[in-house]
Write an enzyme that holds these catalytic residues in place. Sequence first.
Site, PDB file in Angstrom:
ATOM      1  N   HIS A 106       3.897  -3.065  -9.855  1.00 27.31           N
ATOM      2  CA  HIS A 106       3.570  -1.677  -9.529  1.00 27.31           C
ATOM      3  C   HIS A 106       4.420  -1.129  -8.380  1.00 27.31           C
ATOM      4  O   HIS A 106       4.395   0.069  -8.112  1.00 27.31           O
ATOM      5  CB  HIS A 106       2.074  -1.518  -9.228  1.00 27.31           C
ATOM      6  CG  HIS A 106       1.644  -1.971  -7.874  1.00 27.31           C
ATOM      7  ND1 HIS A 106       1.090  -3.210  -7.629  1.00 27.31           N
ATOM      8  CD2 HIS A 106       1.671  -1.345  -6.668  1.00 27.31           C
ATOM      9  CE1 HIS A 106       0.796  -3.317  -6.346  1.00 27.31           C
ATOM     10  NE2 HIS A 106       1.142  -2.203  -5.737  1.00 27.31           N
ATOM     11  N   ASP A 149       0.622  -7.939 -13.088  1.00 27.73           N
ATOM     12  CA  ASP A 149       1.318  -7.198 -12.027  1.00 27.73           C
ATOM     13  C   ASP A 149       2.371  -8.094 -11.361  1.00 27.73           C
ATOM     14  O   ASP A 149       2.279  -8.435 -10.190  1.00 27.73           O
ATOM     15  CB  ASP A 149       0.296  -6.708 -10.991  1.00 27.73           C
ATOM     16  CG  ASP A 149       0.859  -5.651 -10.057  1.00 27.73           C
ATOM     17  OD1 ASP A 149       2.008  -5.209 -10.267  1.00 27.73           O
ATOM     18  OD2 ASP A 149       0.133  -5.266  -9.112  1.00 27.73           O
ATOM     19  N   SER A 246       1.586  -4.249  -0.628  1.00 30.63           N
ATOM     20  CA  SER A 246       1.653  -4.562  -2.053  1.00 30.63           C
ATOM     21  C   SER A 246       2.801  -5.511  -2.362  1.00 30.63           C
ATOM     22  O   SER A 246       3.912  -5.364  -1.847  1.00 30.63           O
ATOM     23  CB  SER A 246       1.833  -3.282  -2.868  1.00 30.63           C
ATOM     24  OG  SER A 246       0.673  -2.504  -2.855  1.00 30.63           O
TER      25      SER A 246
END
Length: 293
Positions: A106, A149, A246
């Site tokens: 992502h 992911d 992230s």
Amino acid sequence: MIEKCFYKKSIKWLKYRGILTPECVKKYYSMYISRQVPPRTYRYFHEVNSPALYEQDDTAERTVDIGWRIVGGRFASIQEVPFQVLYGKYCGGALIAPEWVITAAHCKTNDEFVYIGSTQRSEAAPFKICAHFTHPMWNVSRLHSHDFDYQLVLLEQAVPVTESSRPIAIGSVKDVKPGVMVSISGWGHLQYKKSKMQEYLRRAYVPVMADEICKTMPDGNYDRITPRMFCAGYVNGTKDSCQGDSGGPAVVKGRLVGMVSYGVGCGGAHHPGVYSLVPMARDWIRSVTGLPL
């Protein structure tokens, strides 16, 4: 240009691409055509460090002022987490080989550099990316918006292995058990939407939350987490990853077990962080990198 295709049951052919610079052509041929990967000449993080460096009893964290946080953590030297990298300017990542970094899908494939080797974000050395590989099931699985992911990036030049930049081995699914303390690190925000990327690296420890408990948490599609995910954090909050973390590493026993995937706010009660379970992607990582993981 790299173009790899995969087929999965009734799903259409899936493609992902990466630009191959001249510096990467030889690597591409070796890795994907001849399938020859040189023997490992470096040692992983857990092979050169005492377990005391990365294993943390939660009692040591209870006294930490939550103002010093990744959310709820403390300042950390890059020598404590030399596998930590900055992917682009707003995501984290982990060095798994001198030429390979793993981060979150992502975080997208627009960035051209990873930054490595410094506690201070502004002083980390740039290494140019020559190819991105997102997992072919990313954004295809209908089970959860953040399923699969995973993203791998190939670097033009190998990162020198030093005390400030050292690859980390991938752990086992068995390492991720309820109650086990997980190390998380990054330069991300201190508060959700009220802060900014930080100059100095921070680290915190959070416990793995049992799936059956995580699935009862409100909001955030916690009830839909998949076998490629795990939750970590306290029911009452206080410690968590945040925006800008992230793709950053989640570590148990000196080995990489997860990456920051998503959360609801940062450090809030009943909102644990959700992490991509890296060992579940081991076969895909092998297929892309050729590494003997």
